[in-house]
Design an enzyme around this catalytic site. Sequence first.
Site, PDB file in Angstrom:
ATOM      1  N   GLN A 309       0.846  -1.173   0.039  1.00 37.90           N
ATOM      2  CA  GLN A 309       0.248  -0.050  -0.027  1.00 37.90           C
ATOM      3  C   GLN A 309       1.014   1.344   0.161  1.00 37.90           C
ATOM      4  OE1 GLN A 309      -3.165   0.663  -0.531  1.00 37.90           O
ATOM      5  NE2 GLN A 309      -2.949   2.980   0.234  1.00 37.90           N
ATOM      6  N   GLU A 310       1.924   1.284   0.648  1.00 39.42           N
ATOM      7  CA  GLU A 310       2.723   2.379   0.915  1.00 39.42           C
ATOM      8  C   GLU A 310       3.482   2.563  -0.540  1.00 39.42           C
ATOM      9  OE1 GLU A 310       3.245   4.516   3.039  1.00 39.42           O
ATOM     10  OE2 GLU A 310       2.325   3.901   4.619  1.00 39.42           O
ATOM     11  N   SER A 311       4.182   1.695  -1.080  1.00 37.14           N
ATOM     12  CA  SER A 311       5.091   2.010  -2.355  1.00 37.14           C
ATOM     13  C   SER A 311       5.036   0.992  -3.349  1.00 37.14           C
ATOM     14  CB  SER A 311       6.565   1.868  -1.720  1.00 37.14           C
ATOM     15  OG  SER A 311       6.870   0.206  -1.531  1.00 37.14           O
ATOM     16  N   TYR A 436      -6.967   3.946   3.497  1.00 38.17           N
ATOM     17  CA  TYR A 436      -5.455   3.312   3.666  1.00 38.17           C
ATOM     18  C   TYR A 436      -5.804   2.250   4.316  1.00 38.17           C
ATOM     19  CZ  TYR A 436      -0.494   2.919   5.540  1.00 38.17           C
ATOM     20  OH  TYR A 436       0.539   2.314   6.012  1.00 38.17           O
TER      21      TYR A 436
END
Length: 477
Positions: A309-311, A436
């Site tokens: 999800q972050e990168s 998120y």
Amino acid sequence: MQLPSTTKLTTCLLMAISLLIGSCSIPPPLVERIKASGELRVATRNSGTTLYEGSEGLTGLEYDLVQLFAKELGVKPHFIIPEGFDDLLPTVINGDAHLAAAGLTVTPERQSIIRFGPAYQEITQQVIYRGGTHRPRKIEDLLDKDLHILAGSSHEEELLRLQKDYPVLRWTSHDNLESAELMQMVEDKAIDFTIADSNEFAVTRRFMPHIKVGFNLTEPQPLAWAMAHAEDASLYQAMEIFFNRIREDGTLPQLIERHYGHIGRLNFVELRTFLRHLKNRLPKYRAFFEEAAEMIGMDWRLLAAIGYQESHWNPKAKSPTGVRGIMMLTLATAKHMKIESRLDPQQSITGGAKYLQFIKRRLPERIQEPDRLWLTLAGYNVGFGHLEDARILTEQLGGDPDKWVEVKKHLPKLSLKKWYKNLKRGYARGKEPVNYVDNIRAYYELLKWQLRKIEATEKAESENDASHVLSITPDAL
């Protein structure tokens, strides 16, 4: 002849009545018999909306509800999974199970043979097809097509009703498959169409990126538990009390959010991109996720889902605000976690894991899982201070600040001046942590599913190779 006194007559009459009652005693209410036995027998299905084996044992909405109901009765649940869907109701009618908790739609046909408890959810029957093929938009589009459904399901009842107006409507019924298996057949182009309940489609679609909804076959319909038409209403009354309580105290919406709150998050492109990166990127960093997750006592697949999800598992990722690396750490966070290089994959993953643990430990100990986890993830994204503002606001507005289902309703208010002007940390992009957390939950489920498929395939290939080796005889050498 001397007649017996009134007292003697009364005594004789009472004795006679006592003997009569003793010879044909009325059995205690069903609920009391269940309590006396210490066991609640429940017929259900093995599916993503009812009961299935999760990463930490059995789970599913029906499983959780039954566990709570059994606890309220003071007994232990015993789950029975009949061979086919159309065996569910007979299992209850024949007395082998006290009730069926299996995502059953309340229909007039079923009500004629069984009694339903209070409704707890609504679904819509949907026609499922494969993207890239002709989309069905009406009943006429199903005629002369390869349509497959569950035998004994509400879908079959609906088709039988429709067949009166469309005599050429045909389908194939299966008594040994589950709805997810039929949707997999659509995904694999083995059949044209199937029919699924909207909740089952939403759960399954995450793992089958090509299946889509053609049209709704019905209006919304209630789901409820089913029980036999008993000689007393005690089981129904116990259900009614139970469902009224969990609605009023917020338990029911919390359970529905837990199992469905994150589904439907990913579109076709996102699913395909994830599967590509799962194959090409994750293997390079899997060992780092496993090591860091073990350090903080977390499922490595969950930590990997956070990293995705972050990168998208890109070690060189950079945002406009300056966060960097696989776990997208700020400079200040990296320094606090004693991370020297945010672009080093192992350091970034380790730093992200430590920061998650840091946030989790700052939350009040009374917050239970899984709410503790979802709140931790929200804090990782928006910052612990803003999370605390949202929890304070939730409590001020009458919600439970320890429940994610409540806090997620109020987080978006952090971006509205009406609300943030009175909060300690001021403005925040409050909708972002909601998306998120839901995305991570979706990626986590998808990752678990795909890894199980990969492991099963590798195991099958290994066994086939071993079988081939064993089949070679000395004469063949």
